[in-house]
Design a protein around this motif. Sequence first.
Motif, short mmCIF file in Angstrom:
data_model
loop_
_atom_site.label_atom_id
_atom_site.label_comp_id
_atom_site.label_asym_id
_atom_site.label_seq_id
_atom_site.Cartn_x
_atom_site.Cartn_y
_atom_site.Cartn_z
N ASP A 40 0.81 -1.23 0.00
CA ASP A 40 0.00 0.00 0.00
C ASP A 40 0.84 1.27 0.00
O ASP A 40 0.30 2.37 -0.16
N SER A 41 2.16 1.13 0.18
CA SER A 41 3.05 2.29 0.22
C SER A 41 3.74 2.56 -1.11
O SER A 41 4.47 3.53 -1.25
N THR A 42 3.50 1.68 -2.09
CA THR A 42 4.29 1.69 -3.32
C THR A 42 3.55 2.24 -4.54
O THR A 42 2.38 1.91 -4.76
N HIS A 43 4.24 3.07 -5.29
CA HIS A 43 3.83 3.49 -6.64
C HIS A 43 4.91 3.04 -7.61
O HIS A 43 6.09 2.99 -7.25
N ILE A 44 4.50 2.74 -8.84
CA ILE A 44 5.44 2.31 -9.87
C ILE A 44 5.52 3.36 -10.97
O ILE A 44 4.49 3.91 -11.38
N ILE A 45 6.72 3.63 -11.44
CA ILE A 45 6.90 4.45 -12.64
C ILE A 45 7.49 3.51 -13.70
O ILE A 45 8.58 2.96 -13.52
N GLY A 46 6.75 3.28 -14.76
CA GLY A 46 7.13 2.28 -15.76
C GLY A 46 7.78 2.87 -17.00
O GLY A 46 7.63 4.06 -17.30
N ASN A 47 8.47 2.02 -17.73
CA ASN A 47 9.18 2.43 -18.95
C ASN A 47 8.23 2.42 -20.15
O ASN A 47 7.54 1.43 -20.40
N ILE A 48 8.21 3.52 -20.89
CA ILE A 48 7.36 3.60 -22.09
C ILE A 48 8.18 3.76 -23.38
O ILE A 48 7.62 3.90 -24.46
N ALA A 49 9.52 3.71 -23.26
CA ALA A 49 10.36 3.95 -24.44
C ALA A 49 10.48 2.74 -25.35
O ALA A 49 11.03 2.84 -26.45
N ASP A 50 9.95 1.57 -24.91
CA ASP A 50 9.91 0.39 -25.77
C ASP A 50 8.64 0.37 -26.62
O ASP A 50 8.45 -0.53 -27.44
N ASP A 51 7.76 1.34 -26.40
CA ASP A 51 6.48 1.39 -27.12
C ASP A 51 6.70 1.52 -28.63
O ASP A 51 7.66 2.16 -29.08
N ASP A 52 5.79 0.93 -29.38
CA ASP A 52 5.87 1.03 -30.84
C ASP A 52 4.52 0.69 -31.44
O ASP A 52 3.62 0.21 -30.74
N GLU A 53 4.40 0.95 -32.74
CA GLU A 53 3.14 0.68 -33.45
C GLU A 53 3.27 -0.59 -34.28
O GLU A 53 4.24 -0.77 -35.03
N PHE A 54 2.28 -1.47 -34.15
CA PHE A 54 2.22 -2.70 -34.94
C PHE A 54 0.79 -2.88 -35.44
O PHE A 54 -0.16 -2.81 -34.66
N HIS A 55 0.64 -3.09 -36.75
CA HIS A 55 -0.67 -3.31 -37.37
C HIS A 55 -1.63 -2.17 -37.04
O HIS A 55 -2.84 -2.39 -36.84
N GLY A 56 -1.08 -0.96 -36.93
CA GLY A 56 -1.89 0.21 -36.66
C GLY A 56 -2.27 0.38 -35.21
O GLY A 56 -3.04 1.28 -34.87
N LEU A 57 -1.69 -0.45 -34.33
CA LEU A 57 -2.02 -0.41 -32.91
C LEU A 57 -0.81 0.00 -32.08
O LEU A 57 0.32 -0.38 -32.39
N TRP A 58 -1.06 0.78 -31.02
CA TRP A 58 0.02 1.24 -30.16
C TRP A 58 0.25 0.22 -29.04
O TRP A 58 -0.66 -0.09 -28.27
N VAL A 59 1.47 -0.31 -29.00
CA VAL A 59 1.82 -1.39 -28.08
C VAL A 59 2.80 -0.87 -27.03
O VAL A 59 3.79 -0.22 -27.38
N SER A 60 2.54 -1.17 -25.76
CA SER A 60 3.40 -0.75 -24.66
C SER A 60 3.88 -1.99 -23.90
O SER A 60 3.32 -2.35 -22.86
N PRO A 61 4.93 -2.65 -24.39
CA PRO A 61 5.34 -3.95 -23.84
C PRO A 61 5.65 -3.95 -22.35
O PRO A 61 5.19 -4.83 -21.61
N ASP A 62 6.44 -2.97 -21.88
CA ASP A 62 6.84 -2.99 -20.47
C ASP A 62 5.66 -2.68 -19.55
O ASP A 62 5.51 -3.29 -18.48
#
Length: 319
Positions: free
Chosen positions: A29-51
């Motif tokens: 309950d004390s934790t927040h996460i900041i995630g990586n979005i720099a691996d994101d890319d577009e495939f088949h017209g869709l935005w994908v955020s793997p991490d």
Amino acid sequence: MSDLAITLLAGGVGGAKAAEGLAASVYADSTHIIGNIADDDEFHGLWVSPDIDTLIYSLGDQIDRQQGWGRKNESHQVLNELEKLGQETWMTLGDLDLATHIFRTELRKQGVRPSHIVHRLAKRHGITMPILLPTDDVIQTRVKTNLGALSFQEYFVRERCQPTVNAVEYEGASIAKATSESLSQIEKSDVILLAPSNPIVSIGAILAVPGIKDAIEKSNAYVIAVSPLIGGKTIKGPADKMLTSMGKTNDSKGVYECYAGLLNGFVIDDQDSMDATWLETQGVDVLVTPTLMSSTAEKAQLLSKVIEFALAHRNVRAA
């Protein structure tokens, strides 16, 4: 624990394991996460955020545990049909996974903040631990290799990490703006934990967002990192190869150099205990402990030990 604020900076599989460990601990309950979005890319017209999706699927117990990414009980009928239609399908996207990407892409087109989209996806999977984005702008990791410039997914998935890495850039980072949520969370943090993720293309990409690293340096938090290496090797991912390609040693020292000047503490595996003395001469507190996380119990045990170590040494430094 109500007054304690913990921030986890997390990339893919290693970051997800750390997040699960915290979620299964008294520090959930004390934790927040900041995630990586720099691996994101577009495939088949869709935005994908793997991490980000790996974090969501892991915390929601929907992850394919065997491969460490994607949804469990997945099928690939859409991808198989696209392949028969002559489309490139080297980026494996399952049918359940595609629903996530369709939803994300539609909301992005409507102008919904990516941070809000992540919140809605997390809510759908029953996740209560907040997942924040370092920025709502688009940042994409570009890997300069002997085969030319590649997106991270081209390097990681299509080329299977085989090309020699000469340099890494975060396209769009220089003009990106950090989210107010991530900056506020960092400012109030007691402990900031850098997950055992790739220090170059996962944590490094988060730190590349203008304002994020500066906020960490100005905070009163105890900053601690867990090395993603065990005996000079990663469990998953190309961190060891990338360290070598970037002119660093593929050991605890090489990982530390990626974070030099930022850390108060550093966690290394028992197999790398010979690096502890050198690390201590750099002015960081060192925790030597088994870092392999296979079960939920092992994840919770390690992350609890790391937070307890950080809090104890934070108090010593403050005295």
